[in-house]
Design a protein around this motif. Structure first.
Motif, PDB file in Angstrom:
ATOM      1  N   GLY A  53      20.650  -9.236  25.512  1.00 48.55           N
ATOM      2  CA  GLY A  53      21.065 -10.167  24.461  1.00 48.55           C
ATOM      3  C   GLY A  53      20.502 -11.562  24.661  1.00 48.55           C
ATOM      4  N   ALA A  54      20.460 -12.020  25.910  1.00 53.86           N
ATOM      5  CA  ALA A  54      19.909 -13.345  26.206  1.00 53.86           C
ATOM      6  C   ALA A  54      18.409 -13.374  25.937  1.00 53.86           C
ATOM      7  N   VAL A  55      17.718 -12.336  26.361  1.00 52.37           N
ATOM      8  CA  VAL A  55      16.268 -12.264  26.151  1.00 52.37           C
ATOM      9  C   VAL A  55      15.958 -12.205  24.657  1.00 52.37           C
ATOM     10  N   LEU A  56      16.674 -11.377  23.930  1.00 51.76           N
ATOM     11  CA  LEU A  56      16.440 -11.256  22.491  1.00 51.76           C
ATOM     12  C   LEU A  56      16.758 -12.548  21.762  1.00 51.76           C
ATOM     13  N   GLY A  57      17.804 -13.242  22.191  1.00 44.92           N
ATOM     14  CA  GLY A  57      18.147 -14.521  21.572  1.00 44.92           C
ATOM     15  C   GLY A  57      17.040 -15.536  21.730  1.00 44.92           C
ATOM     16  N   VAL A  58      16.510 -15.669  22.930  1.00 49.04           N
ATOM     17  CA  VAL A  58      15.415 -16.609  23.183  1.00 49.04           C
ATOM     18  C   VAL A  58      14.162 -16.167  22.432  1.00 49.04           C
ATOM     19  N   ALA A  59      13.865 -14.881  22.434  1.00 46.01           N
ATOM     20  CA  ALA A  59      12.686 -14.380  21.722  1.00 46.01           C
ATOM     21  C   ALA A  59      12.810 -14.654  20.223  1.00 46.01           C
ATOM     22  N   ASN A  60      13.986 -14.424  19.667  1.00 51.00           N
ATOM     23  CA  ASN A  60      14.180 -14.681  18.238  1.00 51.00           C
ATOM     24  C   ASN A  60      14.056 -16.160  17.906  1.00 51.00           C
ATOM     25  N   GLU A  61      14.582 -17.035  18.766  1.00 49.25           N
ATOM     26  CA  GLU A  61      14.419 -18.479  18.562  1.00 49.25           C
ATOM     27  C   GLU A  61      12.941 -18.842  18.559  1.00 49.25           C
ATOM     28  N   ARG A  62      12.213 -18.265  19.488  1.00 54.09           N
ATOM     29  CA  ARG A  62      10.768 -18.543  19.586  1.00 54.09           C
ATOM     30  C   ARG A  62      10.045 -18.070  18.335  1.00 54.09           C
ATOM     31  N   ILE A  63      10.373 -16.883  17.866  1.00 50.00           N
ATOM     32  CA  ILE A  63       9.743 -16.345  16.655  1.00 50.00           C
ATOM     33  C   ILE A  63      10.065 -17.224  15.454  1.00 50.00           C
ATOM     34  N   GLU A  64      11.321 -17.637  15.325  1.00 47.35           N
ATOM     35  CA  GLU A  64      11.712 -18.503  14.207  1.00 47.35           C
ATOM     36  C   GLU A  64      10.941 -19.821  14.240  1.00 47.35           C
ATOM     37  N   GLY A  65      10.741 -20.363  15.443  1.00 46.44           N
ATOM     38  CA  GLY A  65       9.961 -21.596  15.571  1.00 46.44           C
ATOM     39  C   GLY A  65       8.516 -21.405  15.177  1.00 46.44           C
ATOM     40  N   ILE A  66       7.939 -20.307  15.599  1.00 45.37           N
ATOM     41  CA  ILE A  66       6.543 -20.007  15.255  1.00 45.37           C
ATOM     42  C   ILE A  66       6.398 -19.845  13.747  1.00 45.37           C
ATOM     43  N   VAL A  67       7.334 -19.140  13.120  1.00 43.05           N
ATOM     44  CA  VAL A  67       7.287 -18.932  11.669  1.00 43.05           C
ATOM     45  C   VAL A  67       7.460 -20.259  10.943  1.00 43.05           C
ATOM     46  N   ALA A  68       8.414 -21.075  11.380  1.00 40.56           N
ATOM     47  CA  ALA A  68       8.646 -22.378  10.739  1.00 40.56           C
ATOM     48  C   ALA A  68       7.406 -23.259  10.852  1.00 40.56           C
ATOM     49  N   ASP A  69       6.773 -23.276  12.023  1.00 39.51           N
ATOM     50  CA  ASP A  69       5.551 -24.069  12.201  1.00 39.51           C
ATOM     51  C   ASP A  69       4.431 -23.569  11.292  1.00 39.51           C
ATOM     52  N   ALA A  70       4.293 -22.244  11.187  1.00 35.88           N
ATOM     53  CA  ALA A  70       3.240 -21.671  10.343  1.00 35.88           C
ATOM     54  C   ALA A  70       3.489 -21.996   8.874  1.00 35.88           C
ATOM     55  N   LEU A  71       4.734 -21.914   8.437  1.00 33.17           N
ATOM     56  CA  LEU A  71       5.058 -22.226   7.048  1.00 33.17           C
ATOM     57  C   LEU A  71       4.831 -23.701   6.753  1.00 33.17           C
ATOM     58  N   ALA A  72       5.197 -24.568   7.680  1.00 28.97           N
ATOM     59  CA  ALA A  72       4.987 -25.990   7.496  1.00 28.97           C
ATOM     60  C   ALA A  72       3.498 -26.313   7.436  1.00 28.97           C
ATOM     61  N   GLU A  73       2.732 -25.675   8.306  1.00 26.91           N
ATOM     62  CA  GLU A  73       1.280 -25.894   8.311  1.00 26.91           C
ATOM     63  C   GLU A  73       0.665 -25.406   7.011  1.00 26.91           C
ATOM     64  N   GLN A  74       1.144 -24.266   6.552  1.00 29.16           N
ATOM     65  CA  GLN A  74       0.599 -23.678   5.316  1.00 29.16           C
ATOM     66  C   GLN A  74       0.909 -24.568   4.120  1.00 29.16           C
ATOM     67  N   SER A  75       2.055 -25.215   4.126  1.00 29.54           N
ATOM     68  CA  SER A  75       2.425 -26.052   2.990  1.00 29.54           C
ATOM     69  C   SER A  75       1.940 -27.487   3.148  1.00 29.54           C
ATOM     70  N   GLY A  76       1.228 -27.786   4.236  1.00 33.48           N
ATOM     71  CA  GLY A  76       0.665 -29.107   4.439  1.00 33.48           C
ATOM     72  C   GLY A  76       1.642 -30.118   5.004  1.00 33.48           C
ATOM     73  N   GLU A  77       2.773 -29.645   5.533  1.00 35.34           N
ATOM     74  CA  GLU A  77       3.802 -30.534   6.049  1.00 35.34           C
ATOM     75  C   GLU A  77       3.727 -30.684   7.558  1.00 35.34           C
ATOM     76  N   ALA A  78       2.786 -30.068   8.188  1.00 34.91           N
ATOM     77  CA  ALA A  78       2.706 -30.117   9.649  1.00 34.91           C
ATOM     78  C   ALA A  78       2.400 -31.526  10.109  1.00 34.91           C
ATOM     79  N   LEU A  79       2.968 -31.886  11.251  1.00 37.62           N
ATOM     80  CA  LEU A  79       2.732 -33.227  11.799  1.00 37.62           C
ATOM     81  C   LEU A  79       1.453 -33.271  12.570  1.00 37.62           C
TER      82      LEU A  79
END
Length: 91
Positions: free
Chosen positions: A65-91
């Motif tokens: 559960g701990a490993v999956l929680g951290v992995a899911n957080e990491r995946i969500e961050g990667i997806v959020a960064d990719a979506l922000a970059e795609q929409s031109g909002e990346a810093l």
């Protein structure tokens, strides 16, 4: 009735028939084989945990559960960064 510690129950339920001879003596060859396999599994699990958690977890006895929680957080961050970059909002 005596309550057995978890490790005794685990041994009796899982390992006993694998590492003991029919007369109840320890089968040293089989024990060595099982321990070698267990070491390989622990080493491989450490590599997988390390990779999917971005280096945050690598201990093989960490609860799933701990490993999956951290992995899911990491995946969500990667997806959020990719979506922000795609929409031109990346810093």
């Amino acid at each position: 009735m005596t309550v057995q510690p978890d490790y005794v129950k685990t041994y009796n339920d899982f390992w006993k028939d694998i590492v003991e001879n029919p007369d109840g003596t320890l089968n040293h060859d089989q024990l060595m084989r099982e321990l070698a396999d267990y070491r390989m599994v622990m080493e491989q699990v450490s590599l997988v945990y390390d990779e999917i958690t971005g280096g945050r977890i690598s201990k093989p006895n960490t609860m799933a559960g701990a490993v999956l929680g951290v992995a899911n957080e990491r995946i969500e961050g990667i997806v959020a960064d990719a979506l922000a970059e795609q929409s031109g909002e990346a810093l």
